[in-house]
Structure formats: C-alpha cells, structure tokens
Design a protein around this motif. Structure first.
Motif, PDB file in Angstrom:
ATOM      1  N   ARG A 110     -95.101 -72.001 -23.296  1.00 49.35           N
ATOM      2  CA  ARG A 110     -94.281 -71.636 -24.453  1.00 49.35           C
ATOM      3  C   ARG A 110     -93.676 -72.892 -25.067  1.00 49.35           C
ATOM      4  O   ARG A 110     -93.371 -73.863 -24.375  1.00 49.35           O
ATOM      5  N   LEU A 111     -93.496 -72.813 -26.401  1.00 52.95           N
ATOM      6  CA  LEU A 111     -93.003 -73.957 -27.167  1.00 52.95           C
ATOM      7  C   LEU A 111     -91.854 -73.555 -28.087  1.00 52.95           C
ATOM      8  O   LEU A 111     -91.799 -72.426 -28.577  1.00 52.95           O
ATOM      9  N   PHE A 112     -91.023 -74.518 -28.374  1.00 52.14           N
ATOM     10  CA  PHE A 112     -89.978 -74.443 -29.387  1.00 52.14           C
ATOM     11  C   PHE A 112     -90.377 -75.450 -30.459  1.00 52.14           C
ATOM     12  O   PHE A 112     -90.686 -76.606 -30.131  1.00 52.14           O
ATOM     13  N   CYS A 113     -90.426 -75.050 -31.728  1.00 55.64           N
ATOM     14  CA  CYS A 113     -90.927 -75.901 -32.813  1.00 55.64           C
ATOM     15  C   CYS A 113     -89.839 -76.183 -33.841  1.00 55.64           C
ATOM     16  O   CYS A 113     -89.123 -75.270 -34.260  1.00 55.64           O
ATOM     17  N   ARG A 114     -89.754 -77.449 -34.276  1.00 54.73           N
ATOM     18  CA  ARG A 114     -88.860 -77.863 -35.362  1.00 54.73           C
ATOM     19  C   ARG A 114     -89.697 -78.611 -36.387  1.00 54.73           C
ATOM     20  O   ARG A 114     -90.643 -79.318 -36.050  1.00 54.73           O
ATOM     21  N   PHE A 115     -89.307 -78.478 -37.647  1.00 50.35           N
ATOM     22  CA  PHE A 115     -90.016 -79.107 -38.755  1.00 50.35           C
ATOM     23  C   PHE A 115     -89.061 -79.966 -39.557  1.00 50.35           C
ATOM     24  O   PHE A 115     -87.854 -79.717 -39.591  1.00 50.35           O
ATOM     25  N   GLU A 116     -89.650 -80.965 -40.251  1.00 49.73           N
ATOM     26  CA  GLU A 116     -88.874 -81.829 -41.136  1.00 49.73           C
ATOM     27  C   GLU A 116     -89.755 -82.223 -42.310  1.00 49.73           C
ATOM     28  O   GLU A 116     -90.908 -82.614 -42.119  1.00 49.73           O
ATOM     29  N   TRP A 124     -87.378 -75.222 -46.779  1.00 48.20           N
ATOM     30  CA  TRP A 124     -86.884 -74.102 -45.978  1.00 48.20           C
ATOM     31  C   TRP A 124     -87.195 -74.293 -44.488  1.00 48.20           C
ATOM     32  O   TRP A 124     -86.466 -73.805 -43.624  1.00 48.20           O
ATOM     33  N   LEU A 125     -88.270 -75.040 -44.189  1.00 45.36           N
ATOM     34  CA  LEU A 125     -88.619 -75.294 -42.790  1.00 45.36           C
ATOM     35  C   LEU A 125     -87.572 -76.165 -42.079  1.00 45.36           C
ATOM     36  O   LEU A 125     -87.397 -76.062 -40.868  1.00 45.36           O
ATOM     37  N   ASN A 126     -86.876 -77.028 -42.837  1.00 43.99           N
ATOM     38  CA  ASN A 126     -85.852 -77.888 -42.235  1.00 43.99           C
ATOM     39  C   ASN A 126     -84.716 -77.071 -41.628  1.00 43.99           C
ATOM     40  O   ASN A 126     -84.005 -77.556 -40.750  1.00 43.99           O
ATOM     41  N   ARG A 127     -84.537 -75.849 -42.122  1.00 45.01           N
ATOM     42  CA  ARG A 127     -83.433 -74.986 -41.694  1.00 45.01           C
ATOM     43  C   ARG A 127     -83.925 -73.811 -40.840  1.00 45.01           C
ATOM     44  O   ARG A 127     -83.213 -72.824 -40.683  1.00 45.01           O
ATOM     45  N   THR A 128     -85.152 -73.923 -40.323  1.00 46.64           N
ATOM     46  CA  THR A 128     -85.782 -72.817 -39.620  1.00 46.64           C
ATOM     47  C   THR A 128     -86.255 -73.256 -38.243  1.00 46.64           C
ATOM     48  O   THR A 128     -86.776 -74.357 -38.084  1.00 46.64           O
ATOM     49  N   ARG A 142    -104.094 -74.422 -28.577  1.00 47.38           N
ATOM     50  CA  ARG A 142    -103.976 -73.420 -29.628  1.00 47.38           C
ATOM     51  C   ARG A 142    -102.655 -72.706 -29.414  1.00 47.38           C
ATOM     52  O   ARG A 142    -102.338 -72.330 -28.290  1.00 47.38           O
ATOM     53  N   TYR A 143    -101.883 -72.555 -30.492  1.00 48.15           N
ATOM     54  CA  TYR A 143    -100.655 -71.783 -30.348  1.00 48.15           C
ATOM     55  C   TYR A 143    -100.346 -70.992 -31.608  1.00 48.15           C
ATOM     56  O   TYR A 143    -100.678 -71.382 -32.708  1.00 48.15           O
ATOM     57  N   ASP A 144     -99.744 -69.827 -31.370  1.00 43.89           N
ATOM     58  CA  ASP A 144     -99.287 -68.946 -32.435  1.00 43.89           C
ATOM     59  C   ASP A 144     -97.791 -69.149 -32.574  1.00 43.89           C
ATOM     60  O   ASP A 144     -97.038 -68.891 -31.626  1.00 43.89           O
ATOM     61  N   ALA A 145     -97.357 -69.626 -33.751  1.00 44.13           N
ATOM     62  CA  ALA A 145     -95.951 -69.914 -33.997  1.00 44.13           C
ATOM     63  C   ALA A 145     -95.320 -68.803 -34.820  1.00 44.13           C
ATOM     64  O   ALA A 145     -95.928 -68.264 -35.749  1.00 44.13           O
ATOM     65  N   TYR A 146     -94.076 -68.490 -34.469  1.00 43.84           N
ATOM     66  CA  TYR A 146     -93.308 -67.425 -35.115  1.00 43.84           C
ATOM     67  C   TYR A 146     -91.947 -67.954 -35.525  1.00 43.84           C
ATOM     68  O   TYR A 146     -91.262 -68.605 -34.724  1.00 43.84           O
ATOM     69  N   LEU A 147     -91.554 -67.663 -36.757  1.00 42.55           N
ATOM     70  CA  LEU A 147     -90.220 -68.014 -37.228  1.00 42.55           C
ATOM     71  C   LEU A 147     -89.190 -67.107 -36.564  1.00 42.55           C
ATOM     72  O   LEU A 147     -89.419 -65.899 -36.426  1.00 42.55           O
ATOM     73  N   LEU A 148     -88.074 -67.686 -36.172  1.00 44.19           N
ATOM     74  CA  LEU A 148     -86.942 -66.890 -35.714  1.00 44.19           C
ATOM     75  C   LEU A 148     -86.111 -66.547 -36.945  1.00 44.19           C
ATOM     76  O   LEU A 148     -85.566 -67.441 -37.596  1.00 44.19           O
ATOM     77  N   THR A 149     -86.063 -65.271 -37.297  1.00 42.58           N
ATOM     78  CA  THR A 149     -85.334 -64.871 -38.503  1.00 42.58           C
ATOM     79  C   THR A 149     -84.076 -64.118 -38.146  1.00 42.58           C
ATOM     80  O   THR A 149     -83.881 -63.717 -37.015  1.00 42.58           O
TER      81      THR A 149
END
Length: 149
Positions: A110-116, A124-128, A142-149
C-alpha cells in the motif's frame, strides 16, 4: 471520507541496486525508467529519472520512498512522491525478489501519494491526498490510486 478513482499507474523499473546494510536496514535503490498512468481525471506518461529509495527491514518488510515526474496528456508536469509498505510471508517475498508473478492478494503493498505542480490546471492535486493498492512485477509496479475526498 470517500475514495474517488484517480488513475492506474504502470511504472517501469530497472533492476534493484543493493547498497547493503546501513543503520536503518538494507538500503536498495530502484531506478524508474518510464511508464504510463490513466484514469478519469489524470493520464499521461511517467518520465525516466526518478527512483524508489527502499529500506528492507530485518523482518522482510520494505519501506517504500519514491520520487519521480509525470507528464500529463496535455503537457503539464507533476512531481509525485509515494511512501508505503510492502510485506508478506517470507516465501512470497522470495518469489517477488526472484521476479516471479505473485498474486497481489498474497502480500500487502500500500502507498500514500502526494503531488506537486505549478500548472494551474492541476493545482488541485497540491491540496489532495491519495492512497493506492500496488502490485510488484519483475520490472514494473502497478498501482491503483484513489483520491481521499
């Protein structure tokens, strides 16, 4: 809190570089050579040049620490970092290390993803925050990424 599908990532990898044991554990570096990502709000290519700076702990658990660059289908550049963990039964981890195909249900990855980015279209990715479920193949992740909303 909900999960919203972001994209499926297919990240191509060089062979593992084993740097040996350090004070933190067995240090490994896995260079990223390219790849793709595709999803409802995000698609494009993984640019070569990043890496995964891993630590393999005494119990076989691997701490994941990646940093690399994405180019979206419409030309934006995104910086992505992932941190996470991969572990499983010793026999399963041995098979993964040999590059064998292993059912992702047989181990935890499992992964935790951050974008910049500075691109206004994707700011919007900077705040997600995103989370992902991953699978390791011989020369790719291979990984399936999901936004935490």
């Amino acid at each position: 809190m909900n999960l919203e599908p972001l994209a499926t990532f297919h990240v191509l990898l060089d062979p593992v570089l084993d740097l040996g044991d350090s004070q933190w554990g067995q240090r490994r570096v896995v260079n990223i050579t390219g790849g793709t990502f595709d999803g409802p709000r995000l698609s494009g290519v993984v640019l070569p040049g990043g890496a995964d700076w891993q630590i393999v702990h005494a119990d076989g658990t691997i701490s994941i620490d990646t940093r690399y660059t994405l180019r979206t289908h419409d030309g934006a550049h995104l910086y992505i970092t992932t941190s996470g963990v991969r572990h499983g039964p010793p026999g399963v981890l041995d098979r993964l290390a040999r590059g064998e195909e292993v059912d992702p249900a047989d181990y935890y990855f499992r992964l935790f993803c951050r974008f910049e980015t500075g691109d206004e279209r994707y700011r919007w990715l900077n705040r997600t925050l995103a989370v992902a479920s991953a699978a390791r193949a011989a020369s790719a992740v291979r990984y399936d990424a999901y936004l935490l909303t």
